[in-house]
Design an enzyme around this catalytic site. Sequence first.
Site, mmCIF file in Angstrom:
data_model
loop_
_atom_site.group_PDB
_atom_site.id
_atom_site.type_symbol
_atom_site.label_atom_id
_atom_site.label_comp_id
_atom_site.label_asym_id
_atom_site.label_seq_id
_atom_site.Cartn_x
_atom_site.Cartn_y
_atom_site.Cartn_z
ATOM 1 N N GLU A 124 41.176 11.905 13.858
ATOM 2 C CA GLU A 124 41.190 12.145 15.304
ATOM 3 C C GLU A 124 41.896 13.453 15.617
ATOM 4 O OE1 GLU A 124 43.139 8.605 16.724
ATOM 5 O OE2 GLU A 124 41.608 7.369 15.775
ATOM 6 N N PHE A 179 49.096 8.178 12.973
ATOM 7 C CA PHE A 179 50.316 7.397 12.780
ATOM 8 C C PHE A 179 49.983 6.267 11.802
ATOM 9 C CE2 PHE A 179 51.122 9.455 16.801
ATOM 10 C CZ PHE A 179 52.484 9.724 16.803
ATOM 11 N N ALA A 180 50.851 6.096 10.827
ATOM 12 C CA ALA A 180 50.617 5.063 9.817
ATOM 13 C C ALA A 180 50.525 3.683 10.452
ATOM 14 C CB ALA A 180 51.741 5.074 8.783
ATOM 15 N N ASP A 181 51.194 3.522 11.594
ATOM 16 C CA ASP A 181 51.189 2.245 12.310
ATOM 17 C C ASP A 181 49.768 1.810 12.675
ATOM 18 O OD1 ASP A 181 54.358 2.367 13.499
ATOM 19 O OD2 ASP A 181 53.377 4.252 13.045
ATOM 20 N N HIS A 217 55.130 3.237 16.707
ATOM 21 C CA HIS A 217 54.840 4.592 16.199
ATOM 22 C C HIS A 217 55.913 5.086 15.244
ATOM 23 C CE1 HIS A 217 52.016 4.625 19.577
ATOM 24 N NE2 HIS A 217 51.475 5.706 19.088
ATOM 25 N N GLU A 273 39.609 3.927 14.212
ATOM 26 C CA GLU A 273 40.164 4.007 12.860
ATOM 27 C C GLU A 273 39.362 3.226 11.833
ATOM 28 O OE1 GLU A 273 41.966 3.796 15.551
ATOM 29 O OE2 GLU A 273 43.364 5.477 15.477
HETATM 30 C C1 LIG Z 1 44.623 2.772 17.602
HETATM 31 C C2 LIG Z 1 45.172 4.073 18.062
HETATM 32 N N1 LIG Z 1 44.595 5.220 17.660
HETATM 33 C C3 LIG Z 1 45.069 6.408 18.056
HETATM 34 C C4 LIG Z 1 46.146 6.486 18.889
HETATM 35 C C5 LIG Z 1 46.708 7.842 19.315
HETATM 36 N N2 LIG Z 1 46.399 8.064 20.714
HETATM 37 C C6 LIG Z 1 47.259 7.747 21.688
HETATM 38 S S1 LIG Z 1 46.634 7.993 23.218
HETATM 39 C C7 LIG Z 1 45.190 8.554 22.588
HETATM 40 C C8 LIG Z 1 44.106 9.003 23.511
HETATM 41 C C9 LIG Z 1 43.706 7.925 24.453
HETATM 42 O O1 LIG Z 1 42.735 8.412 25.316
HETATM 43 P P1 LIG Z 1 42.319 7.583 26.591
HETATM 44 O O2 LIG Z 1 41.978 6.200 26.180
HETATM 45 O O3 LIG Z 1 41.260 8.361 27.289
HETATM 46 O O4 LIG Z 1 43.624 7.492 27.469
HETATM 47 P P2 LIG Z 1 44.414 8.657 28.229
HETATM 48 O O5 LIG Z 1 45.383 9.236 27.251
HETATM 49 O O6 LIG Z 1 43.407 9.640 28.686
HETATM 50 O O7 LIG Z 1 45.107 7.964 29.327
HETATM 51 C C10 LIG Z 1 45.213 8.542 21.196
HETATM 52 C C11 LIG Z 1 44.101 8.975 20.320
HETATM 53 C C12 LIG Z 1 46.745 5.271 19.278
HETATM 54 N N3 LIG Z 1 47.848 5.254 20.044
HETATM 55 N N4 LIG Z 1 46.235 4.101 18.875
#
Ligand SMILES: Cc1ncc(C[n+]2csc(CCOP(=O)(O)OP(=O)(O)O)c2C)c(N)n1
Lengths: 323, 323, 336, 336
Positions: C29, C93-95, C139, C70
Amino acid sequence: MQLSRDELLGAYRRMATIRSFEERLHDEIAKGEIAGFTHLYCGQEAAAVGVCDHLGDDDFIVSTHRGHGHCLAKGVEVKGMMAEIYGRATGTCKGKGGSMHIADIDKGMLGANGIVGAGAPQAVGAALAAKMDGNGRIGLSFSGDGACNQGTTFEAMNMAVVTKAPVIFVFENNHYSEHTGPAYATATSTDIAGRAEAFGMKAWRANGCDYFDTYETMREVLDYVRAGNGPAAVELDTERFYGHFEGDPQRYRGPGEIDRLRAERDCLTAFRRRVTEAGLLADADLDTIEAEVARLIDEAVDEARAAPAPTPAMVLEDVYISY
Amino acid sequence: MQLSRDELLGAYRRMATIRSFEERLHDEIAKGEIAGFTHLYCGQEAAAVGVCDHLGDDDFIVSTHRGHGHCLAKGVEVKGMMAEIYGRATGTCKGKGGSMHIADIDKGMLGANGIVGAGAPQAVGAALAAKMDGNGRIGLSFSGDGACNQGTTFEAMNMAVVTKAPVIFVFENNHYSEHTGPAYATATSTDIAGRAEAFGMKAWRANGCDYFDTYETMREVLDYVRAGNGPAAVELDTERFYGHFEGDPQRYRGPGEIDRLRAERDCLTAFRRRVTEAGLLADADLDTIEAEVARLIDEAVDEARAAPAPTPAMVLEDVYISY
Amino acid sequence: MTRMMIREAILETIRSEMRRDPTVMMLGEDIVGGMGTAGGPEAIGGIWSTSTGLWEEFGSNRIIDTPISESAIIGSAAGAALAGKRPIAELMFADFVGVCMDQIWNQIAKFRYMFGGKSKCPVVIRLVYGAGFNAAPQHSQAVYSMMTSMPGVKVVMPTTPADAKGLLTQAIRDDDPVLFFEHKALYGVKGEVPDGDYVIPFGHARQVRAGEHVTIVAMGMMVGLAEKAADQLAQDGIGCDVIDIRTTSPLDEEAILDSVEMTGRLVVVDESPPRCSVAADICAMVANKAFAALKAPPAMVTPPHTPVPFARELESAYLPSPPKIVDAVRSVLAYR
Amino acid sequence: MTRMMIREAILETIRSEMRRDPTVMMLGEDIVGGMGTAGGPEAIGGIWSTSTGLWEEFGSNRIIDTPISESAIIGSAAGAALAGKRPIAELMFADFVGVCMDQIWNQIAKFRYMFGGKSKCPVVIRLVYGAGFNAAPQHSQAVYSMMTSMPGVKVVMPTTPADAKGLLTQAIRDDDPVLFFEHKALYGVKGEVPDGDYVIPFGHARQVRAGEHVTIVAMGMMVGLAEKAADQLAQDGIGCDVIDIRTTSPLDEEAILDSVEMTGRLVVVDESPPRCSVAADICAMVANKAFAALKAPPAMVTPPHTPVPFARELESAYLPSPPKIVDAVRSVLAYR
Ligand SMILES: Cc1ncc(C[n+]2csc(CCOP(=O)(O)OP(=O)(O)O)c2C)c(N)n1
Ligand SMILES: Cc1ncc(C[n+]2csc(CCOP(=O)(O)OP(=O)(O)O)c2C)c(N)n1
Ligand SMILES: [Mg+2]
Ligand SMILES: [Mg+2]
């Protein structure tokens, strides 16, 4: 528009509170006083408030990493939240969760969540609990455009239709998931609501930067779901005024993009124009609210700063109720 | 219909081999000689063969718990498979995987799979590998109607569209996932292909009990995908003649259901009728094939029975290449 | 030798392995960033800056920016590997292993075994792990203990820029699946890195300090803490034999046992919670295989059996630290 | 007392707790069976027959048959629990934790902590686990070691019908999340079960045999094997103190330590692969806390570090067995 003067004042106060809370955090985080990752909700206020203004404390919501707006709109206390984000013992979660994990079960706020997509099935479960009680209450999941690519979100939608759960999936499409646009990451980007429809549920679309459009649409949605018709989905078109997290260099933005959004898509400005032009409220009413909110946020920050840090012994508490 | 006599004979031989393999397993399992859980493919032969007849050894497929048909159609050797299911050292997987985990990488068969939905993203990955090589090869995932409720399947479909992977998602809708009907479990039961469309990919539907309909449809699908148009989905309407696993009491079936299916929806009968009525092949041609296949299966069972069991030392092998 | 940070050593290693071997590819990602936006691709190059510039050089077929999916990322890596490629998949993140555990644990780790040795699955999964950033319970986790329990994967944890290069090169060239754990708080650590081809085979611990009184075994972020503790103990004339195991699976049992045979005392420092941890695993192994040599109970320094808390004060109370290691060493030495 | 099988004890306990407490509900795949088919509902009542008749009695609001969507099952249980219910979620095979690990590990296990103690999440997840059925690598695993490592969940493993009742009653009434591991090969085991309300608190081991020469700690399916080994050793005058720990988290350290203080020798029998296993965890704990009492190295009997193989001959070579336990005990006793 059937909203009373008090309702209008209340809606503006809630949106202004979120805005002020987030703008202040933006400043404080830049000073380095606040630890961890913080994702600000600035720009999306009309979505949270337009949705939650229909909900009672016994309706359940689940939220995301960008959860401050949802919490505040659902009635979680400002000072407790500020203290939490400052990592204080007086915070909503005693400093154990921080920005990404604020919850207040008594307010029907089942938690912000650091795992994208994790909340959707939890909202289904809360809805199934409500269905067991047969009391007309609902579960509601807020998620982003990016979250609608995570498997849990899909499973939750399918399960909701299968179980006829009274749950609403609100997708806030702010056009970014981190540094990526939905036109790339979400194969059917222009139509997240369409995905929900493919699972067999009814879906609505609204302008998430317009409190009134969101509010009126949600009235229909809530009527539909509370009447026992099963789940529904709503896609709200909205905007994120800051970076993905505080510190994000935002190189993915177009030139002048944020200025343009602030000028054209600010939900507070739109609300003010609408109610003053219609003669429903005066500018002075709204200015008063803003001043009151600013004072509240000042107090919240001052109190958070002055509040005690959690003690090391607290690390060991709250893992289990009994062990 | 542009199939040559040899192609028709080959198609029938492949379908008859699967049928005979599975019917024999059904009998042998009842005797208690074969260990573990076995899911038979009887009834779905036209699907596997109608699909795989378009594929070469360097096209990749991934399969499911109900994988024997896919393996045989993709060219995995009958005797090795039988020995594997008998848990012999001479089996395709040396007796380590059994019925649910047969793979043959050289044949482009990347594995049956005991976890519902797990194969779909793997097919996307194989397709991305093919895309890197730019050689027109494809990845293809077989899954059931039930599997299309598992998050991985959805993620895979979205990812395939985003990455324009040359992958085909074949959904074999046999109207059951274990003991549950899709009208209950799959919210949009009548239209699994419609889910794929909601992810922005083109989808086809065919009669999976009809070799010719499946084969002709797949020709179009393969042309489309090999031409670089990105992923596609196909829903095949098919039937399962036995229980979910061997030993399943099948109380969920309607009265006389299996007799009716065997009478009306048998793909081997349909094939025979079609080619003999059209004068393309004679009954005797098909009878000869059946007799040959029966001998092959007899031999496979005899050899499997006579084959050595794996030795205890083999438990420790094949975990790593080097450690 | 060139001086660089761990994050740079990782990026350089990926780049040079991709140049060397056209089957190496990468998925994750925002590893390009800016896809589908006005800013355009390469807006970020990985939120940890470990893939900057790769997309420009290798293009969209080999550097695949993905949706937030993922299971699809790891599943695609699995399929591509079976189909002959060497994918590197990044978990930001490994989590997030929680949402793709099946593809790691039941798929990638088991293919070769289930298929009777007839496949190989040379996937590298890069997992960004660890506490210290107040990133709160979801995280910040040290996930490697859970992964070490899984037959079929190798688990690697670099602590220096040179090790990052040598171990990642081995990981990419390895024919088995490798979980490569990168601690977020170590990315900025600088050190000398050998130029040219540099490979460190798995299963070989690194002796960080020599000492005769006590063996301290550590891994990842904990190694630096153990070194600090050793420095302090040295002032009192206490010699610590500090071992960085570098890979928890395979484990260099010999290096640990040789040291304990000499010192008779063992302290294991581990960032994961204590139950079924690598620390417990090593203590059990030593208690079983070097019983006669042990002069004191094998001891471990780990966080408590709790999630990782958010607030600064809580997170530091939670984590192992040089003073906690010093205390453990002293009580092991005081044992009679 | 009534004589019944473990599977019956489980079904009866669920039924009576559902009668007693209207907030108890259940979710899982085919726990009703036949939904949406010509045969109609209640066609199967759970493939392990642990929910037969529940739907007829409690209806679709409390007995929820689900699609094949484990993340949604566990996630729904989580949400329903936060909203005040006591859901029991069934994982037909424990191996499926791979597709819903996040909801267990990062959600259910951490809610209370993340939320500063302001929530409770009384979910029971029933996981059907274990080898012995030639169900091959993805349907045979002893997943409890991995889960024991997770702060925030309790891990329970009944071995007798009475314990199944007492522990499941406690699990359902417990305010914390509980992972309840049911071994598929134990379902048919018969025994006397106390009538009426019967609750066994967690964290209390059961002494299976008394003996003074060696302590054998076991859990789940392994307890029966340990008993057989003890019987055989008894013929040679060797007394085994056999302990069924019943819950791996919390762990009854006291019972284990008391026994080792007496015997000075420990063998742990565990069905999970060895690395970071409960066996390793217990050996490390004992080595640390009962060091002075130990007369021999703490030993473990586990499968090797491999997946569970399919063929009969391979699976029996893989699994712990009475002869392997006997050997381990003899070599622990022979240690000088
Ligand atoms: C399962 C998972 N994958 C990746 C992430 C890292 N991450 C945190 S927010 C985000 C983007 C989320 O986008 P969106 O759903 O559009 O929400 P917004 O940030 O725009 O409010 C990502 C990839 C995560 N927290 N959890
Ligand atoms: C993740 C997961 N959940 C549940 C199961 C148990 N299971 C095995 S097959 C099956 C039904 C699959 O139905 P479908 O996809 O329609 O395939 P079919 O059996 O009809 O070929 C289920 C629930 C599993 N193997 N994996
Ligand atoms: Mg977004
Ligand atoms: Mg099916």
